[in-house]
Design a protein around this motif. Structure first.
Motif, PDB file in Angstrom:
ATOM      1  N   ARG A   4      89.469 -33.001 -33.616  1.00  0.00           N
ATOM      2  CA  ARG A   4      89.925 -34.042 -32.706  1.00  0.00           C
ATOM      3  C   ARG A   4      89.453 -35.405 -33.212  1.00  0.00           C
ATOM      4  NH1 ARG A   4      88.731 -31.355 -26.752  1.00  0.00           N
ATOM      5  NH2 ARG A   4      89.027 -29.180 -27.392  1.00  0.00           N
ATOM      6  N   SER A   5      89.996 -36.453 -32.605  1.00  0.00           N
ATOM      7  CA  SER A   5      89.688 -37.801 -33.080  1.00  0.00           C
ATOM      8  C   SER A   5      89.424 -38.725 -31.891  1.00  0.00           C
ATOM      9  CB  SER A   5      90.853 -38.345 -33.921  1.00  0.00           C
ATOM     10  OG  SER A   5      92.036 -38.436 -33.135  1.00  0.00           O
ATOM     11  N   ARG A   6      89.009 -39.960 -32.218  1.00  0.00           N
ATOM     12  CA  ARG A   6      88.785 -41.015 -31.224  1.00  0.00           C
ATOM     13  C   ARG A   6      87.740 -40.648 -30.178  1.00  0.00           C
ATOM     14  NH1 ARG A   6      94.691 -43.868 -30.152  1.00  0.00           N
ATOM     15  NH2 ARG A   6      95.093 -44.391 -32.339  1.00  0.00           N
ATOM     16  N   GLY A   7      86.793 -39.789 -30.557  1.00  0.00           N
ATOM     17  CA  GLY A   7      85.718 -39.414 -29.649  1.00  0.00           C
ATOM     18  C   GLY A   7      86.094 -38.381 -28.621  1.00  0.00           C
ATOM     19  N   GLU A   8      87.309 -37.852 -28.715  1.00  0.00           N
ATOM     20  CA  GLU A   8      87.764 -36.870 -27.728  1.00  0.00           C
ATOM     21  C   GLU A   8      86.918 -35.608 -27.800  1.00  0.00           C
ATOM     22  OE1 GLU A   8      91.680 -34.114 -26.754  1.00  0.00           O
ATOM     23  OE2 GLU A   8      91.860 -35.781 -28.164  1.00  0.00           O
ATOM     24  N   GLY A   9      86.368 -35.222 -26.669  1.00  0.00           N
ATOM     25  CA  GLY A   9      85.613 -33.980 -26.581  1.00  0.00           C
ATOM     26  C   GLY A   9      84.196 -34.059 -27.093  1.00  0.00           C
ATOM     27  N   VAL A  10      83.727 -35.230 -27.520  1.00  0.00           N
ATOM     28  CA  VAL A  10      82.365 -35.369 -28.042  1.00  0.00           C
ATOM     29  C   VAL A  10      81.405 -35.558 -26.870  1.00  0.00           C
ATOM     30  CG1 VAL A  10      80.816 -36.750 -29.477  1.00  0.00           C
ATOM     31  CG2 VAL A  10      83.180 -36.347 -30.213  1.00  0.00           C
ATOM     32  N   ILE A  11      80.396 -34.685 -26.773  1.00  0.00           N
ATOM     33  CA  ILE A  11      79.427 -34.771 -25.675  1.00  0.00           C
ATOM     34  C   ILE A  11      78.008 -34.587 -26.204  1.00  0.00           C
ATOM     35  CG2 ILE A  11      81.043 -33.931 -23.917  1.00  0.00           C
ATOM     36  CD1 ILE A  11      79.625 -31.188 -24.131  1.00  0.00           C
ATOM     37  N   LYS A  12      77.046 -35.104 -25.452  1.00  0.00           N
ATOM     38  CA  LYS A  12      75.629 -34.906 -25.773  1.00  0.00           C
ATOM     39  C   LYS A  12      75.086 -33.791 -24.893  1.00  0.00           C
ATOM     40  CE  LYS A  12      72.482 -37.904 -24.463  1.00  0.00           C
ATOM     41  NZ  LYS A  12      71.599 -39.096 -24.349  1.00  0.00           N
ATOM     42  N   VAL A  13      74.344 -32.861 -25.505  1.00  0.00           N
ATOM     43  CA  VAL A  13      73.778 -31.735 -24.753  1.00  0.00           C
ATOM     44  C   VAL A  13      72.294 -31.629 -25.056  1.00  0.00           C
ATOM     45  CG1 VAL A  13      75.950 -30.447 -24.764  1.00  0.00           C
ATOM     46  CG2 VAL A  13      74.288 -30.056 -26.589  1.00  0.00           C
ATOM     47  N   SER A  14      71.593 -30.888 -24.197  1.00  0.00           N
ATOM     48  CA  SER A  14      70.162 -30.695 -24.376  1.00  0.00           C
ATOM     49  C   SER A  14      69.753 -29.384 -23.727  1.00  0.00           C
ATOM     50  CB  SER A  14      69.386 -31.859 -23.755  1.00  0.00           C
ATOM     51  OG  SER A  14      68.005 -31.565 -23.699  1.00  0.00           O
ATOM     52  N   SER A  15      68.726 -28.755 -24.284  1.00  0.00           N
ATOM     53  CA  SER A  15      68.207 -27.523 -23.689  1.00  0.00           C
ATOM     54  C   SER A  15      67.567 -27.781 -22.336  1.00  0.00           C
ATOM     55  CB  SER A  15      67.180 -26.880 -24.631  1.00  0.00           C
ATOM     56  OG  SER A  15      66.113 -27.780 -24.878  1.00  0.00           O
ATOM     57  N   HIS A  16      67.291 -29.063 -22.022  1.00  0.00           N
ATOM     58  CA  HIS A  16      66.704 -29.397 -20.715  1.00  0.00           C
ATOM     59  C   HIS A  16      67.728 -29.275 -19.586  1.00  0.00           C
ATOM     60  CE1 HIS A  16      63.223 -30.677 -22.917  1.00  0.00           C
ATOM     61  NE2 HIS A  16      63.887 -31.653 -23.532  1.00  0.00           N
ATOM     62  N   ASP A  17      69.014 -29.296 -19.942  1.00  0.00           N
ATOM     63  CA  ASP A  17      70.074 -29.187 -18.932  1.00  0.00           C
ATOM     64  C   ASP A  17      70.602 -27.755 -18.918  1.00  0.00           C
ATOM     65  OD1 ASP A  17      71.971 -29.724 -17.046  1.00  0.00           O
ATOM     66  OD2 ASP A  17      73.330 -30.782 -18.395  1.00  0.00           O
ATOM     67  N   ARG A  18      69.750 -26.839 -18.551  1.00  0.00           N
ATOM     68  CA  ARG A  18      70.079 -25.421 -18.663  1.00  0.00           C
ATOM     69  C   ARG A  18      71.223 -25.007 -17.739  1.00  0.00           C
ATOM     70  NH1 ARG A  18      66.438 -22.715 -21.676  1.00  0.00           N
ATOM     71  NH2 ARG A  18      64.519 -23.827 -22.202  1.00  0.00           N
ATOM     72  N   ASP A  19      71.354 -25.684 -16.601  1.00  0.00           N
ATOM     73  CA  ASP A  19      72.385 -25.291 -15.647  1.00  0.00           C
ATOM     74  C   ASP A  19      73.788 -25.454 -16.229  1.00  0.00           C
ATOM     75  OD1 ASP A  19      70.452 -24.711 -13.828  1.00  0.00           O
ATOM     76  OD2 ASP A  19      70.610 -26.604 -12.738  1.00  0.00           O
ATOM     77  N   ASN A  20      73.983 -26.484 -17.045  1.00  0.00           N
ATOM     78  CA  ASN A  20      75.314 -26.766 -17.567  1.00  0.00           C
ATOM     79  C   ASN A  20      75.532 -26.329 -19.007  1.00  0.00           C
ATOM     80  OD1 ASN A  20      76.393 -28.130 -15.247  1.00  0.00           O
ATOM     81  ND2 ASN A  20      75.087 -29.876 -15.752  1.00  0.00           N
ATOM     82  N   LEU A  21      74.447 -26.138 -19.762  1.00  0.00           N
ATOM     83  CA  LEU A  21      74.571 -25.916 -21.192  1.00  0.00           C
ATOM     84  C   LEU A  21      75.391 -24.686 -21.531  1.00  0.00           C
ATOM     85  CD1 LEU A  21      73.941 -26.865 -24.003  1.00  0.00           C
ATOM     86  CD2 LEU A  21      71.718 -25.713 -23.869  1.00  0.00           C
ATOM     87  N   ASN A  22      75.068 -23.554 -20.897  1.00  0.00           N
ATOM     88  CA  ASN A  22      75.817 -22.336 -21.205  1.00  0.00           C
ATOM     89  C   ASN A  22      77.301 -22.492 -20.900  1.00  0.00           C
ATOM     90  OD1 ASN A  22      73.722 -20.821 -22.202  1.00  0.00           O
ATOM     91  ND2 ASN A  22      73.196 -19.902 -20.224  1.00  0.00           N
ATOM     92  N   SER A  23      77.598 -23.085 -19.752  1.00  0.00           N
ATOM     93  CA  SER A  23      78.992 -23.262 -19.362  1.00  0.00           C
ATOM     94  C   SER A  23      79.734 -24.139 -20.354  1.00  0.00           C
ATOM     95  CB  SER A  23      79.055 -23.880 -17.965  1.00  0.00           C
ATOM     96  OG  SER A  23      80.390 -24.115 -17.587  1.00  0.00           O
ATOM     97  N   LEU A  24      79.092 -25.216 -20.798  1.00  0.00           N
ATOM     98  CA  LEU A  24      79.732 -26.116 -21.754  1.00  0.00           C
ATOM     99  C   LEU A  24      80.016 -25.421 -23.080  1.00  0.00           C
ATOM    100  CD1 LEU A  24      77.685 -29.382 -21.106  1.00  0.00           C
ATOM    101  CD2 LEU A  24      80.141 -29.090 -20.757  1.00  0.00           C
ATOM    102  N   ILE A  25      79.046 -24.689 -23.575  1.00  0.00           N
ATOM    103  CA  ILE A  25      79.232 -23.999 -24.855  1.00  0.00           C
ATOM    104  C   ILE A  25      80.365 -22.986 -24.760  1.00  0.00           C
ATOM    105  CG2 ILE A  25      78.175 -22.392 -26.487  1.00  0.00           C
ATOM    106  CD1 ILE A  25      75.499 -23.781 -25.904  1.00  0.00           C
TER     107      ILE A  25
END
Length: 331
Positions: free
Chosen positions: A169-190
């Protein structure tokens, strides 16, 4: 000279701020014939490669907006031109991702007869973010996988923030910052990004890269290269509350002076770019790391021009004219 631009529909372009429109404008100003086409306009007739195109050459010396309106008006005429591709002198491949690989396969067969910028081979090799892996010493820590468990382990073991990037993809589409500190959302995002509901071979591999914190304050640097040499550059500062530096994602352009680090990175990648026929390229650098190589429709010309009082498009068309002359001399 006949110059064709394979690109997105003219109506979708904001001409004052798009690199493609300024390249077309410069060709028109020089009296070259300018053709417009899209990837689906290429076909084979009697074993010869043919394109259905529109002649969008119009009167010179107009303001950009008036020029663009006239070019769009050309599309409304019933004047489709059917030319063999080899009748064209130069072809700009400026269609935003994703690539149409069938069209590139067609065009590959005339690579020695029409000067193409950038080369079909180079675009197929470098359109994905995986091309960065050719330069392991100057990129952030990088991992690529389609396995959610492996990706989660990478992020957990890294211990800090990382950036998830879809490969094509281009133009920043779909680019996100993740961290192991955000455990509630990390698995779902991956799981969402790799399409984990699909069988393993059909999932989408994603890139996970070290997050470079200085991007929040200093942004990144977009450098435009032509034939391996620096044309110009600008800094791009993210919008408040965002870390993405893409102008289309709300970042702001700012003046930038080329640094020794910038030159070192350009020197490092130049031989590979030249070998792959990647003449006109946009690089994105954060600090001392190369984070993106844009080869399909690299942008930045109008904003760099305004910041530095230069005219980059003229240098690009000078180069194309010279390459066409060389091609004809060796024909």
């Amino acid at each position: 000279m006949i110059v064709a631009f394979m690109m997105d529909p003219l109506e979708s372009i904001e001409p004052e701020n798009e690199t493609t429109s300024w390249l077309m404008y410069e060709c028109n100003q020089r009296g070259h014939t300018v053709f417009f086409l899209e990837p689906h306009d290429i076909y084979v007739r009697g074993s010869r490669l043919v394109a259905r195109m529109r002649n969008v050459s119009v009167a010179p010396d107009q303001p950009m907006r008036a020029y663009w309106d006239d070019a769009i008006a050309c599309l409304k005429r019933d004047e489709l031109i059917f030319e063999e591709i080899t009748d064209i002198d130069a072809l700009f491949l400026r269609k935003d991702p994703p690539l149409n690989y069938q069209t590139l396969e067609y065009l590959h067969h005339v690579r020695g007869e029409v000067f193409t910028i950038n080369s079909t081979t180079g675009q197929m090799l470098a359109s994905s973010k995986l091309y960065l892996l050719n330069f392991p010493d100057i990129i952030p820590e990088t991992h690529v996988s389609r396995d959610p468990k492996r990706l989660r382990k990478i992020i957990d073991e890294f211990g800090g923030s990382m950036v998830v990037k879809p490969l094509n993809r281009s133009r920043g589409e779909g680019v996100i910052k993740v961290s192991s500190h955000d455990r509630d959302n990390l698995n779902s995002l991956i799981h969402y990004y790799v399409n984990s509901y699909k069988p393993y071979p059909e999932r989408e591999a994603i890139m996970v890269q070290e997050y470079l914190a200085e991007v929040k304050k200093h942004g990144d640097v977009r450098i435009m290269l032509l034939n391996g040499e620096i044309l110009g550059a600008m800094r791009r500062i993210p919008a408040k509350g965002d870390f993405r530096t893409n102008i289309h994602a709300g970042a702001s352009p700012a003046k930038h002076e080329i640094s020794a680090t910038d030159r070192r990175i350009c020197d490092t990648i130049r031989p590979r770019l030249m070998a792959d026929g990647l003449y006109f390229v946009g690089l994105d650098i954060i600090g001392d790391k190369l984070v993106e190589i844009n080869v399909v429709s690299p942008g930045g010309i109008p904003r760099i021009n305004r910041l530095d009082g230069i005219k980059i498009e003229a240098q690009v068309i000078d180069f194309v004219e010279e390459q066409v002359r060389r091609l004809k001399d060796h024909a």
